[in-house]
Design an enzyme around this catalytic site. Structure first.
Site, PDB file in Angstrom:
ATOM      1  N   HIS A   1       1.015  -1.336  -0.184  1.00 38.82           N
ATOM      2  CA  HIS A   1       0.011   0.022   0.028  1.00 38.82           C
ATOM      3  C   HIS A   1       0.832   1.145  -0.066  1.00 38.82           C
ATOM      4  O   HIS A   1       1.121   1.869   1.110  1.00 38.82           O
ATOM      5  CB  HIS A   1      -1.022  -0.074   1.403  1.00 38.82           C
TER       6      HIS A   1
ATOM      7  N   ASP B   1       1.267   2.756   3.968  1.00 36.45           N
ATOM      8  CA  ASP B   1       0.273   3.738   3.264  1.00 36.45           C
ATOM      9  C   ASP B   1       0.981   5.051   3.050  1.00 36.45           C
ATOM     10  O   ASP B   1       0.557   5.968   3.400  1.00 36.45           O
ATOM     11  CB  ASP B   1      -1.038   4.037   4.325  1.00 36.45           C
TER      12      ASP B   1
END
Length: 429
Positions: free
Chosen positions: A65, A310
């Site tokens: 991610h 992320d």
């Protein structure tokens, strides 16, 4: 003459083979040839010998991610700058999210990202495709063509798919191509215009909140859809106690559900927003201490399948806007390993075998790539780590283009010394 590389005297940790002991790794022509104890004759015949005494030797780390912002926002990050940051952080494979501008929603878009990744000759760059056109949640994107082009899954990351009928169609369609559907679990009818966790802190700060129910309601809904379709489903960046319980029940029911957790949801809480510092503005938002504790318990219990950064780079000028209007996101790829060590190894939530599993074999399985292991014949992706090296996070030294990182000045342990991709040293200190 074969191209040979020998890594000797390291503590080799390969969770896929339940291996954790001092031994050597031989890479020949870009693939793992053998893991074991070699004599001096082998050492004399190879082109390069790397002495990893006192170091950890692991399969190349995988981050499923990241946001590399290309195409569309190359001033924040490019596939080239993101890839350089990735190998410096020990990641030999990364998966780019499709919330670019325009979104990754066609086979041409997928091929573009992969081509740019190959051209950088740093890390393996994969991508996910958007579930819906323009990530608007209305009409399905060309999922089949993207899957054929090599998309590792589908997500409208940054937006949850609001319409359950659209999500059901997406799951049914993904089943035909045997790929994962990943979801940013957020029901916008609960989230509204929130910018931080809803509760006492948001009330005191006068900021609109995002209730935990926004995440949990969508996750609950999607689990019901998975019960119907039995399609592989991945919950991105879970952040609440309630989400942990939903994942627990889904796994008890043997549903094909996986989830990931980020460094910031393990180390930071909503109280970090007290000074209106937008570097702490993320989505899902930083939660309370009880949520942090629940996530750590879930990791210790084996409910969490991957650790994901992320990595969300933004321009300084954007992050200097007031809290209400600044974009969500933290650029944390280059310090991710040190943060995981601080959050999980130091408090003994996980041992090294457990941590490496969540950063190699397990994420590889989620996105369906034949990596994350040092098994014989597998591609020679290796990360060498000094677990005891202390270093200070300095955003000014980042290879990433962006500096929106709240960990500047933190002292962490665990330094990546070398990153080997396909048998080639792509980064070394």
């Amino acid at each position: 003459m074969a191209n040979q590389l020998l890594i000797k005297n390291g503590r080799v940790i390969d969770p896929a083979n339940d291996l954790d002991r001092k031994c050597d790794v031989l890479i020949v022509d870009g693939a793992v040839a053998e893991v074991g104890d070699f004599n001096g004759a082998v050492e004399k015949s190879v082109e390069r010998v790397i002495d990893a005494a006192g170091k950890l030797v692991t399969p190349g780390l995988i981050d499923i991610h990241v946001h590399f912002r290309e195409p569309g926002d190359e001033e924040e990050e490019t596939i080239a700058s993101g890839s350089a940051a990735a190998v410096a952080a020990g990641f030999t494979s990364v998966v780019c999210m499709p919330n670019t501008n325009p979104a990754i929603e066609s086979e041409t878009d997928v091929e573009y990202v992969h081509r740019k990744g190959r051209q950088t000759r740093k890390t393996h760059v994969y991508c996910m495709g958007a579930v819906t056109k323009k990530r608007e949640g209305v009409e399905l994107a060309e999922m089949g063509l993207m899957a054929e082009a090599g998309a590792r899954g589908f997500t409208d990351d940054g937006h949850g798919v609001q319409d359950p009928a659209v999500m059901l169609r997406a799951l049914k369609y993904a089943k035909m191509f045997d790929v994962v559907v990943a979801q940013h679990c957020q029901d916008d009818s609960f989230a509204g215009s929130g910018v931080m966790n809803a509760g006492y802190c948001s009330t005191i700060l006068g900021l609109p909140g995002i209730d935990a129910l926004a995440e949990e309601a969508m996750l609950w809904r999607d689990i019901q859809l998975v019960k119907k379709t039995q399609v592989q489903y991945h919950a991105q960046h879970i952040s609440t106690t309630g989400s942990v319980e939903l994942i627990r029940q889904a796994k008890k029911g043997s549903l094909p559900v996986t989830c990931e957790v980020t460094p910031h949801h393990l180390l930071l809480t909503e109280q970090c927003c007290a000074d209106y510092d937008t570097n702490y503005k993320v989505n899902p938002p930083l939660r309370g201490q009880k949520d942090v504790d629940a996530l750590k318990e879930a990791i210790a219990e084996g409910l969490v399948d991957a650790l994901a950064s992320d990595h969300a780079p933004h321009l300084q000028s954007e992050k200097e806007l007031e809290f209400l209007t600044a974009p969500f996101g933290i650029a944390s790829l280059e310090c991710a390993l040190g943060l995981y060590i601080k959050a999980l190894i130091e408090p003994k939530v996980l041992d090294w075998l457990g941590l490496v599993r969540l950063m190699t074999a397990s994420p590889a399985r989620i996105i369906g790539i034949d990596k994350g292991t040092l098994s014989r014949g597998k591609q020679g992706d290796v990360t060498i780590i000094d677990p005891d090296a202390e270093w200070k996070i300095d955003v000014n030294e980042f290879l990433s283009k962006s500096r929106n990182c709240p960990y500047h000045g933190w002292t962490v342990k665990g330094k990546v010394e070398m990153t080997i991709v396909g048998g080639e040293v792509r980064y070394e200190i």
